[in-house]
Design a protein around this motif. Structure first.
Motif, PDB file in Angstrom:
ATOM      1  N   ALA A  71      43.849  46.725  41.105  1.00  0.00           N
ATOM      2  CA  ALA A  71      44.923  46.037  41.833  1.00  0.00           C
ATOM      3  C   ALA A  71      45.544  46.944  42.887  1.00  0.00           C
ATOM      4  O   ALA A  71      45.855  46.503  43.999  1.00  0.00           O
ATOM      5  CB  ALA A  71      45.989  45.552  40.853  1.00  0.00           C
ATOM      6  N   THR A  72      45.718  48.217  42.552  1.00  0.00           N
ATOM      7  CA  THR A  72      46.292  49.165  43.507  1.00  0.00           C
ATOM      8  C   THR A  72      45.382  49.347  44.718  1.00  0.00           C
ATOM      9  O   THR A  72      45.840  49.343  45.871  1.00  0.00           O
ATOM     10  CB  THR A  72      46.531  50.527  42.822  1.00  0.00           C
ATOM     11  N   ALA A  73      44.078  49.505  44.445  1.00  0.00           N
ATOM     12  CA  ALA A  73      43.124  49.691  45.547  1.00  0.00           C
ATOM     13  C   ALA A  73      43.072  48.457  46.442  1.00  0.00           C
ATOM     14  O   ALA A  73      43.019  48.575  47.684  1.00  0.00           O
ATOM     15  CB  ALA A  73      41.739  49.999  44.982  1.00  0.00           C
ATOM     16  N   LEU A  74      43.094  47.274  45.831  1.00  0.00           N
ATOM     17  CA  LEU A  74      43.007  46.045  46.614  1.00  0.00           C
ATOM     18  C   LEU A  74      44.250  45.860  47.464  1.00  0.00           C
ATOM     19  O   LEU A  74      44.170  45.442  48.626  1.00  0.00           O
ATOM     20  CB  LEU A  74      42.810  44.852  45.676  1.00  0.00           C
ATOM     21  N   ASN A  75      45.424  46.196  46.923  1.00  0.00           N
ATOM     22  CA  ASN A  75      46.648  46.030  47.703  1.00  0.00           C
ATOM     23  C   ASN A  75      46.757  47.084  48.794  1.00  0.00           C
ATOM     24  O   ASN A  75      47.358  46.838  49.834  1.00  0.00           O
ATOM     25  CB  ASN A  75      47.877  46.096  46.797  1.00  0.00           C
ATOM     26  N   THR A  76      46.165  48.259  48.567  1.00  0.00           N
ATOM     27  CA  THR A  76      46.131  49.273  49.623  1.00  0.00           C
ATOM     28  C   THR A  76      45.302  48.781  50.806  1.00  0.00           C
ATOM     29  O   THR A  76      45.641  49.004  51.975  1.00  0.00           O
ATOM     30  CB  THR A  76      45.544  50.589  49.083  1.00  0.00           C
ATOM     31  N   ALA A  77      44.215  48.069  50.492  1.00  0.00           N
ATOM     32  CA  ALA A  77      43.358  47.532  51.540  1.00  0.00           C
ATOM     33  C   ALA A  77      43.952  46.286  52.197  1.00  0.00           C
ATOM     34  O   ALA A  77      43.717  46.026  53.383  1.00  0.00           O
ATOM     35  CB  ALA A  77      41.976  47.204  50.972  1.00  0.00           C
ATOM     36  N   ASN A  78      44.728  45.510  51.429  1.00  0.00           N
ATOM     37  CA  ASN A  78      45.317  44.273  51.941  1.00  0.00           C
ATOM     38  C   ASN A  78      46.694  44.102  51.309  1.00  0.00           C
ATOM     39  O   ASN A  78      46.812  43.710  50.148  1.00  0.00           O
ATOM     40  CB  ASN A  78      44.425  43.078  51.611  1.00  0.00           C
ATOM     41  N   GLY A  79      47.722  44.396  52.099  1.00  0.00           N
ATOM     42  CA  GLY A  79      49.081  44.362  51.580  1.00  0.00           C
ATOM     43  C   GLY A  79      49.574  42.985  51.189  1.00  0.00           C
ATOM     44  O   GLY A  79      50.636  42.858  50.572  1.00  0.00           O
ATOM     45  N   SER A 109      48.518  32.866  33.657  1.00  0.00           N
ATOM     46  CA  SER A 109      48.929  33.730  34.750  1.00  0.00           C
ATOM     47  C   SER A 109      47.885  34.810  35.034  1.00  0.00           C
ATOM     48  O   SER A 109      47.562  35.092  36.194  1.00  0.00           O
ATOM     49  CB  SER A 109      50.279  34.375  34.398  1.00  0.00           C
ATOM     50  N   PHE A 110      47.328  35.411  33.993  1.00  0.00           N
ATOM     51  CA  PHE A 110      46.344  36.471  34.186  1.00  0.00           C
ATOM     52  C   PHE A 110      45.073  35.930  34.845  1.00  0.00           C
ATOM     53  O   PHE A 110      44.495  36.570  35.733  1.00  0.00           O
ATOM     54  CB  PHE A 110      46.000  37.125  32.850  1.00  0.00           C
ATOM     55  N   HIS A 111      44.630  34.732  34.411  1.00  0.00           N
ATOM     56  CA  HIS A 111      43.432  34.144  35.005  1.00  0.00           C
ATOM     57  C   HIS A 111      43.662  33.827  36.480  1.00  0.00           C
ATOM     58  O   HIS A 111      42.762  33.998  37.314  1.00  0.00           O
ATOM     59  CB  HIS A 111      43.042  32.881  34.246  1.00  0.00           C
ATOM     60  N   LEU A 112      44.854  33.363  36.808  1.00  0.00           N
ATOM     61  CA  LEU A 112      45.195  33.079  38.203  1.00  0.00           C
ATOM     62  C   LEU A 112      45.115  34.360  39.032  1.00  0.00           C
ATOM     63  O   LEU A 112      44.546  34.368  40.136  1.00  0.00           O
ATOM     64  CB  LEU A 112      46.598  32.481  38.267  1.00  0.00           C
ATOM     65  N   GLU A 113      45.664  35.440  38.493  1.00  0.00           N
ATOM     66  CA  GLU A 113      45.620  36.716  39.209  1.00  0.00           C
ATOM     67  C   GLU A 113      44.183  37.188  39.420  1.00  0.00           C
ATOM     68  O   GLU A 113      43.832  37.686  40.494  1.00  0.00           O
ATOM     69  CB  GLU A 113      46.409  37.774  38.445  1.00  0.00           C
ATOM     70  N   GLN A 114      43.345  37.025  38.403  1.00  0.00           N
ATOM     71  CA  GLN A 114      41.959  37.477  38.536  1.00  0.00           C
ATOM     72  C   GLN A 114      41.175  36.615  39.530  1.00  0.00           C
ATOM     73  O   GLN A 114      40.285  37.119  40.222  1.00  0.00           O
ATOM     74  CB  GLN A 114      41.283  37.488  37.167  1.00  0.00           C
ATOM     75  N   ALA A 115      41.492  35.330  39.600  1.00  0.00           N
ATOM     76  CA  ALA A 115      40.844  34.471  40.594  1.00  0.00           C
ATOM     77  C   ALA A 115      41.198  34.927  42.008  1.00  0.00           C
ATOM     78  O   ALA A 115      40.338  34.989  42.902  1.00  0.00           O
ATOM     79  CB  ALA A 115      41.255  33.016  40.380  1.00  0.00           C
ATOM     80  N   ILE A 116      42.462  35.266  42.220  1.00  0.00           N
ATOM     81  CA  ILE A 116      42.894  35.748  43.530  1.00  0.00           C
ATOM     82  C   ILE A 116      42.266  37.111  43.822  1.00  0.00           C
ATOM     83  O   ILE A 116      41.854  37.382  44.957  1.00  0.00           O
ATOM     84  CB  ILE A 116      44.434  35.810  43.599  1.00  0.00           C
ATOM     85  N   THR A 117      42.171  37.949  42.803  1.00  0.00           N
ATOM     86  CA  THR A 117      41.530  39.264  42.968  1.00  0.00           C
ATOM     87  C   THR A 117      40.101  39.097  43.477  1.00  0.00           C
ATOM     88  O   THR A 117      39.674  39.778  44.420  1.00  0.00           O
ATOM     89  CB  THR A 117      41.528  40.032  41.638  1.00  0.00           C
ATOM     90  N   ALA A 118      39.359  38.191  42.851  1.00  0.00           N
ATOM     91  CA  ALA A 118      37.965  37.974  43.250  1.00  0.00           C
ATOM     92  C   ALA A 118      37.888  37.436  44.673  1.00  0.00           C
ATOM     93  O   ALA A 118      37.028  37.858  45.473  1.00  0.00           O
ATOM     94  CB  ALA A 118      37.294  37.009  42.275  1.00  0.00           C
ATOM     95  N   TRP A 119      38.782  36.508  45.033  1.00  0.00           N
ATOM     96  CA  TRP A 119      38.719  35.890  46.364  1.00  0.00           C
ATOM     97  C   TRP A 119      39.086  36.889  47.457  1.00  0.00           C
ATOM     98  O   TRP A 119      38.424  36.952  48.503  1.00  0.00           O
ATOM     99  CB  TRP A 119      39.632  34.672  46.427  1.00  0.00           C
ATOM    100  N   VAL A 120      40.131  37.698  47.214  1.00  0.00           N
ATOM    101  CA  VAL A 120      40.530  38.681  48.225  1.00  0.00           C
ATOM    102  C   VAL A 120      39.471  39.774  48.349  1.00  0.00           C
ATOM    103  O   VAL A 120      39.225  40.283  49.446  1.00  0.00           O
ATOM    104  CB  VAL A 120      41.912  39.270  47.893  1.00  0.00           C
ATOM    105  N   SER A 121      38.819  40.124  47.254  1.00  0.00           N
ATOM    106  CA  SER A 121      37.737  41.112  47.319  1.00  0.00           C
ATOM    107  C   SER A 121      36.605  40.618  48.219  1.00  0.00           C
ATOM    108  O   SER A 121      35.979  41.409  48.932  1.00  0.00           O
ATOM    109  CB  SER A 121      37.196  41.396  45.913  1.00  0.00           C
TER     110      SER A 121
END
Length: 241
Positions: free
Chosen positions: A183-191, A218-230
């Motif tokens: 999560a930290t790496a992804l937010n560093t790449a995309n704020g 909530s956790f599944h929602l976050e992981q779906a967004i993680t995959a899409w932003v990646s």
């Protein structure tokens, strides 16, 4: 209205209405430090959305791993360690808040509830964990009781079933350090990543308030967004949401 305007409005809404306030963060920091004073900083680890900075306001709880050593399948009953922890907390826990702190031991955790009268304001669940392998970043992974990945309501149901002897508590692998690093790496790449997660979690919370059977976690929602932003690293908050 141009998309840039929507992006600005979404970001402002997250900042003003969904992000934990400085006061909330100070409260959690004080409570976590008070727990570490009892179990030791080297034996504790925050898990869940709060250490990933994707939690939304108001904050209601904090999950903490109580790291007991390395996993041994033949010796994984944490009952003695939890009984000792409960006794230590009861004897020496120093409450840093203005609320009443009530300590109780569950089947596979120790809970500290912070109460105003009989109303729960905040709670800390201290969950046993054993080191079991390492992740792709070289950090420790763990095995934890299955309640560690369930909502508070689901935890109560599982605990009650275990207490009645209707089932056993399963131990499952968990990689909280990996989720935090990712999560930290992804937010560093995309704020906008964390902002979008908070915006979507705010929507999910409203749905859950309107319909307690709303199934999306909530956790599944976050992981779906993680995959899409990646897969779409340059996307802005409006498109992510």
């Amino acid at each position: 209205m141009k998309k840039s305007r929507f992006n600005a409005l979404f970001r402002a809404y997250v900042r003003d209405h969904l992000s934990p306030t400085p006061g909330e963060r100070e409260f959690v920091s004080d409570v976590y430090e008070s727990v570490q004073d009892v179990i030791g900083a080297q034996n504790s680890l925050q898990i869940g959305s709060y250490p990933r900075f994707t939690a939304i306001s108001p904050l209601h709880d904090l999950d903490v791993l109580f790291i007991l050593g390395r996993w041994n399948p033949s010796q994984h009953d944490p009952a003695q360690a939890l009984a000792q922890l409960e006794a230590q907390l009861t004897a020496s826990y120093e409450n840093p808040t203005r609320y009443e702190a009530r300590i109780s031991r569950q089947t596979h955790s120790v809970t500290i509830k912070f109460l105003e009268g009989e109303t729960e304001v905040f709670a800390v669940d201290i969950v046993p964990a054993y080191v079991h392998g390492t992740n792709s970043y070289g950090d420790d992974m763990y095995v934890v009781p299955e309640i560690a990945v369930k909502s508070r309501g689901e935890r109560r149901q599982v605990r009650e079933a275990v207490a009645r002897g209707e089932r056993q508590m399963a131990w499952i692998p968990s990689d909280p350090r990996g989720y935090i690093t990712a999560a930290t790496a992804l937010n560093t790449a995309n704020g906008d990543f964390r902002k979008a997660v908070k915006f979507a979690k705010g929507w999910r919370s409203s749905c859950k308030t309107a319909d307690d059977d709303f199934p999306l976690k909530s956790f599944h929602l976050e992981q779906a967004i993680t995959a899409w932003v990646s897969a779409n690293p340059g996307a802005e908050i409006f498109d992510i949401v």
